[in-house]
Design a protein around this motif. Sequence first.
Motif, PDB file in Angstrom:
ATOM      1  N   ALA A 115       0.848  -1.196   0.000  1.00 17.14           N
ATOM      2  CA  ALA A 115       0.000   0.000   0.000  1.00 17.14           C
ATOM      3  C   ALA A 115       0.881   1.242   0.000  1.00 17.14           C
ATOM      4  O   ALA A 115       1.990   1.248   0.548  1.00 17.14           O
ATOM      5  N   ARG A 116       0.373   2.298  -0.620  1.00 22.67           N
ATOM      6  CA  ARG A 116       1.137   3.547  -0.649  1.00 22.67           C
ATOM      7  C   ARG A 116       0.188   4.729  -0.509  1.00 22.67           C
ATOM      8  O   ARG A 116      -0.728   4.903  -1.313  1.00 22.67           O
ATOM      9  N   ILE A 117       0.398   5.516   0.539  1.00 22.88           N
ATOM     10  CA  ILE A 117      -0.450   6.669   0.780  1.00 22.88           C
ATOM     11  C   ILE A 117       0.101   7.875   0.038  1.00 22.88           C
ATOM     12  O   ILE A 117       1.315   8.064  -0.060  1.00 22.88           O
ATOM     13  N   GLY A 118      -0.816   8.677  -0.532  1.00 15.43           N
ATOM     14  CA  GLY A 118      -0.421   9.869  -1.250  1.00 15.43           C
ATOM     15  C   GLY A 118      -0.366  11.080  -0.342  1.00 15.43           C
ATOM     16  O   GLY A 118      -0.383  10.966   0.888  1.00 15.43           O
ATOM     17  N   THR A 119      -0.305  12.234  -0.942  1.00 18.45           N
ATOM     18  CA  THR A 119      -0.183  13.475  -0.165  1.00 18.45           C
ATOM     19  C   THR A 119      -1.257  14.504  -0.522  1.00 18.45           C
ATOM     20  O   THR A 119      -1.290  15.574   0.066  1.00 18.45           O
TER      21      THR A 119
END
Length: 236
Positions: A115-119
């Motif tokens: 998983a990768r969270i954005g900004t």
Amino acid sequence: MFPDPNDQATLDVSAAIAVLQSRISKLGLTLKESADFDLFEKTIRATEDRYLMEDFSPRFFDLHGKTAFWVGAYNSHDNVVSVQAAKVEELQDRSLAEHWQQQQRRMFVDPNPQARIGTTHAHDAYFMRGRIVYHGNLWLRKDVRGQGLAEPLTQLGFLLSLLKWSPDYLYGLMAAKSAEKGFGIRVGYRRFVPRGTHWEIAPGHIRHDDWLVYSTRADLFGLAKTILRTSGEDPE
């Protein structure tokens, strides 16, 4: 001496809660409030959905009576037909978006490196600071859905949060489809942003299309007044 308007507001909220309790009771349900989140997890795991949000899991957070509560609705057989939960965060030194950046990583990215969270989170979240309540894990058993229960149950959770914590904001994350159909406004949210947490790669069980839905303290007091104003219109 003139009356304190805040005292009257508290009375209005208490009276509105009583109206909601009466509506729910007329549908044959009993309400129970608790701050025992080990019991909340056990209750959730016994439901047909069995979905406990990480935000209300004792595995991730120390949840207790000063910072969190949950409410269950039970039928005449003492079987749970609905649950919901709320917790408060003191975000004086950072925005809600900055809080998400840290908290969502801890809950979702650390256990799942894919998983990768954005900004680029919901616009309003970058300006929301102070005492902020998150309301979630709302669940209704399938056989009681569509009977008008979601509105009074959710509004009850909102107004209990208002009485307990007098938050600057109360928010949730709602599927775009539900928000677009007007569910958010019916249950008591008053402000809508067509984006919630920004995910570049969302965890498998997390929707990527959530909206940020929220109300200010003034909105919540307004909700209480609306409930009181329309209570005389309820059919007997």
